[in-house]
Design an enzyme around this catalytic site. Structure first.
Site, short mmCIF file in Angstrom:
data_model
loop_
_atom_site.label_atom_id
_atom_site.label_comp_id
_atom_site.label_asym_id
_atom_site.label_seq_id
_atom_site.Cartn_x
_atom_site.Cartn_y
_atom_site.Cartn_z
N LYS A 152 0.83 -1.22 0.00
CA LYS A 152 0.00 0.00 0.00
C LYS A 152 0.86 1.26 0.00
O LYS A 152 2.04 1.22 0.32
CB LYS A 152 -0.94 -0.01 1.20
CG LYS A 152 -0.27 -0.07 2.56
CD LYS A 152 -1.30 -0.27 3.67
CE LYS A 152 -0.66 -0.26 5.04
NZ LYS A 152 -1.62 -0.56 6.10
N ALA A 181 24.90 4.16 3.84
CA ALA A 181 26.16 4.76 4.27
C ALA A 181 26.02 6.26 4.51
O ALA A 181 26.77 6.85 5.29
CB ALA A 181 27.24 4.49 3.23
N1 LIG Z 1 3.60 2.26 2.26
C1 LIG Z 1 3.78 1.65 3.40
O1 LIG Z 1 3.13 0.66 3.72
C2 LIG Z 1 4.78 2.16 4.35
C3 LIG Z 1 5.43 1.28 5.22
C4 LIG Z 1 6.32 1.81 6.14
C5 LIG Z 1 6.54 3.18 6.21
N2 LIG Z 1 5.89 4.00 5.35
C6 LIG Z 1 6.08 5.43 5.41
O2 LIG Z 1 7.44 5.80 5.28
C7 LIG Z 1 7.60 7.10 5.83
C8 LIG Z 1 8.93 7.23 6.51
O3 LIG Z 1 9.96 6.96 5.60
P1 LIG Z 1 11.46 7.41 5.91
O4 LIG Z 1 11.80 7.15 7.32
O5 LIG Z 1 12.30 6.81 4.84
O6 LIG Z 1 11.39 8.99 5.77
P2 LIG Z 1 11.78 10.02 4.60
O7 LIG Z 1 11.35 9.53 3.29
O8 LIG Z 1 11.29 11.34 5.06
O9 LIG Z 1 13.37 10.01 4.62
C9 LIG Z 1 14.06 10.48 5.76
C10 LIG Z 1 15.15 11.48 5.40
O10 LIG Z 1 16.25 10.79 4.82
C11 LIG Z 1 16.66 11.45 3.61
N3 LIG Z 1 17.29 10.40 2.80
C12 LIG Z 1 16.70 9.43 2.07
N4 LIG Z 1 17.63 8.57 1.58
C13 LIG Z 1 18.84 9.02 2.01
C14 LIG Z 1 20.18 8.56 1.86
N5 LIG Z 1 20.47 7.41 1.23
N6 LIG Z 1 21.17 9.26 2.44
C15 LIG Z 1 20.89 10.39 3.15
N7 LIG Z 1 19.66 10.86 3.35
C16 LIG Z 1 18.64 10.18 2.79
C17 LIG Z 1 15.41 12.08 3.09
O11 LIG Z 1 15.68 13.18 2.27
C18 LIG Z 1 14.72 12.53 4.38
O12 LIG Z 1 15.24 13.77 4.78
C19 LIG Z 1 6.42 7.30 6.76
O13 LIG Z 1 5.58 8.29 6.23
C20 LIG Z 1 5.71 5.97 6.77
O14 LIG Z 1 4.32 6.05 6.89
C21 LIG Z 1 5.04 3.51 4.42
O1 LIG Z 2 3.80 2.71 8.82
C1 LIG Z 2 3.45 1.82 8.10
C2 LIG Z 2 2.62 2.14 6.91
O2 LIG Z 2 2.63 3.52 6.64
C3 LIG Z 2 3.92 0.42 8.39
O3 LIG Z 2 5.06 0.50 9.20
C4 LIG Z 2 2.99 -0.43 9.17
O4 LIG Z 2 3.52 -1.72 9.34
C5 LIG Z 2 1.61 -0.65 8.81
O5 LIG Z 2 1.24 -0.49 7.55
C6 LIG Z 2 0.76 -0.14 9.93
O6 LIG Z 2 0.10 -1.26 10.36
C7 LIG Z 2 -0.08 1.06 9.74
O7 LIG Z 2 -1.14 0.85 8.87
P1 LIG Z 2 -2.08 2.07 8.53
O8 LIG Z 2 -2.44 2.68 9.86
O9 LIG Z 2 -1.35 3.01 7.67
O10 LIG Z 2 -3.27 1.43 7.88
#
Ligand SMILES: NC(=O)c1ccc[n+]([C@@H]2O[C@H](COP(=O)([O-])OP(=O)(O)OC[C@H]3O[C@@H](n4cnc5c(N)ncnc54)[C@H](O)[C@@H]3O)[C@@H](O)[C@H]2O)c1
Ligand SMILES: O=C(CO)[C@@H](O)[C@H](O)[C@H](O)[C@H](O)COP(=O)(O)O
Ligand SMILES: [Co+2]
Length: 399
Positions: A152, A181
């Site tokens: 998703k 890194a």
């Molecule tokens: N779709 C899903 O099911 C799912 C699952 C888990 C998490 N997520 C989402 O992911 C998001 C968090 O992702 P995140 O922690 O990657 O945050 P992010 O995408 O904001 O990245 C964090 C920071 O790292 C920087 N960055 C990225 N790659 C880099 C690299 N190689 N070197 C240096 N800097 C780098 C980015 O510019 C940013 O400032 C949340 O919004 C969460 O809901 C979605």
């Molecule tokens: O943060 C996320 C998704 O954004 C993941 O880490 C996570 O495992 C799951 O998708 C969570 O269960 C959250 O799901 P949802 O609240 O976004 O429906």
């Protein structure tokens, strides 16, 4: 009365997508970024969406990769961080897909960056012409261990996390650990928040690895093959990343469309979503998840589902990885109750709260009371003090 006719349509949608480790992804001789599942190369102009930090750090290498491989490419650079998981950014991608002239199937856009840009592009791709394929290259730790497996995508809207989203997995996700890194320490700890969740719900061995090597892995940015060496083939970094991905895949596969709203991967995501949104930009997603893991563990300990020693061990591991166990907003009973009420709506009227019965084991609760939440909030208050040196204590003990 005229006769009323009715029709029913039934169809099945087989889904397959792959998550592949590819070392040296940006080496021009490595064809992985050019291939579509099935081995074909894409055609037409490919849109490559880059996270802004990735563009700064790897932009030249990425451009050289595509030009050496004679692929016609257009680029869009987007900012990371939670505030940018927005509808405006999704529309920016849609406009760029129009400009580039992306084909329906054969020129999937490629997104290279953290979870935020992956979610933004994932949602844009799932809306564009009602859904086109895309290729995902996660470059943060959180992206590589969690987003990589996701079917998703979602964006934040109206003050709520992931309020708008879709279930459209990219056919292909490529992971190159070399990107880690350059990931800043805080962002690595943030990724550890989701690995911590995975360890707590189903993997005692992973928890023990975090306990012993978590801090060292962060220090060495998952790059040093000697870090935490056990003398076994493969490195601790391989094992930690591998177990986190495999655990997530095992949980998601049988319930990919979330028809069953009792999901253990929701651990750490029950009380935190609203707190995280209210705290923006102070708390990162994985930081808020780790706090929610501890909030839930306080409830479990209060009920006697886990003992005090387990609770303290959980808090100690979070701290060892530089993850704060608490934040003042987790002590705000009204806010936490509001957050839980929205979570209950998200889970279609039930709490379905994953709760630890041990390290690596969960059950689900549907009868957590306001009093228990109040005591957990007070416990989080105790842990705020503990941030200044006091050890964690069982909730209720200082009420
Ligand atoms: N779709 C899903 O099911 C799912 C699952 C888990 C998490 N997520 C989402 O992911 C998001 C968090 O992702 P995140 O922690 O990657 O945050 P992010 O995408 O904001 O990245 C964090 C920071 O790292 C920087 N960055 C990225 N790659 C880099 C690299 N190689 N070197 C240096 N800097 C780098 C980015 O510019 C940013 O400032 C949340 O919004 C969460 O809901 C979605
Ligand atoms: O943060 C996320 C998704 O954004 C993941 O880490 C996570 O495992 C799951 O998708 C969570 O269960 C959250 O799901 P949802 O609240 O976004 O429906
Ligand atoms: Co999460």
């Amino acid at each position: 009365m005229p006769r009323q006719q009715s029709w029913k349509i039934q169809a099945e949608l087989p889904v397959e997508y792959e998550i592949i480790e590819s070392h040296g992804l940006l080496d021009p001789d490595n064809p992985d970024l050019l291939r579509l599942p099935g081995g074909r190369r894409g055609t037409g102009t490919r849109l490559v969406v880059l996270d802004h930090s990735v563009d700064e750090l790897y932009g030249a290498e990425i451009r050289s990769y595509f030009s050496k491989n004679k692929v016609v490419v257009d680029y869009l650079t987007l900012p990371g961080s939670e505030e940018n998981k927005s509808i405006e950014r999704v529309l920016e991608v849609v406009n760029k897909l129009n400009e580039v002239g992306t084909n329906r199937l054969s020129s999937p856009p490629i997104v290279i960056g953290g979870g935020v840009v992956a979610d933004v592009v994932g949602l844009a791709a799932s809306l564009y012409r009602r859904g086109i394929p895309f290729v995902r290259v996660p470059t943060t730790l959180l992206g590589q261990v969690d987003v990589s497996v996701a079917a998703k995508s979602g964006i934040n809207y109206g003050g709520y996390r992931n309020r708008l989203g879709a279930y459209t997995p990219p056919p292909r996700t490529l992971i190159d650990r070399r990107f880690l890194a350059t990931v800043p320490d805080r962002q690595l700890r943030n990724g550890m928040g989701e690995i911590f969740k995975m360890a707590l719900i189903k993997d005692l061995r992973l928890f023990e690895l975090l306990e012993e090597y978590g801090a060292e892995l962060i220090e060495t940015r998952f790059q040093d093959p000697r870090a935490g060496s056990t003398g076994l083939p493969g490195t601790v970094a391989d094992e930690v990343i591998g177990r986190a991905i495999a655990g997530m895949a095992e949980e998601l596969q049988p319930n990919l469309w979330e028809k069953d709203l009792q999901r253990s991967v929701d651990y750490g995501h029950s009380f935190s979503p609203l707190v995280e949104m209210r705290a923006l930009p102070e708390l990162l997603h994985g930081e808020a998840v780790a706090m929610d893991c501890i909030f839930s563990a306080l409830i479990a300990a209060d009920r006697g589902l886990i003992d005090d020693a387990q609770l303290e061990r959980i808090i100690a591991v979070a701290r060892r990885m530089g993850l704060e166990p608490s934040h003042p907003l987790f002590c705000d009973v009204a806010l936490v109750l509001d957050g839980l009420a929205d979570t209950v709506r998200h889970r279609d009227g039930r709490q379905n709260l994953p709760m630890l019965t041990g390290i690596g084991q969960v059950c689900f609760l549907n009868d957590v009371t306001e009093n228990e939440i109040e005591r957990a909030c007070a416990g989080m208050g105790g842990l705020l003090d503990a941030n200044a040196g006091r050890p964690g204590q069982r909730i209720g003990s200082d009420l």
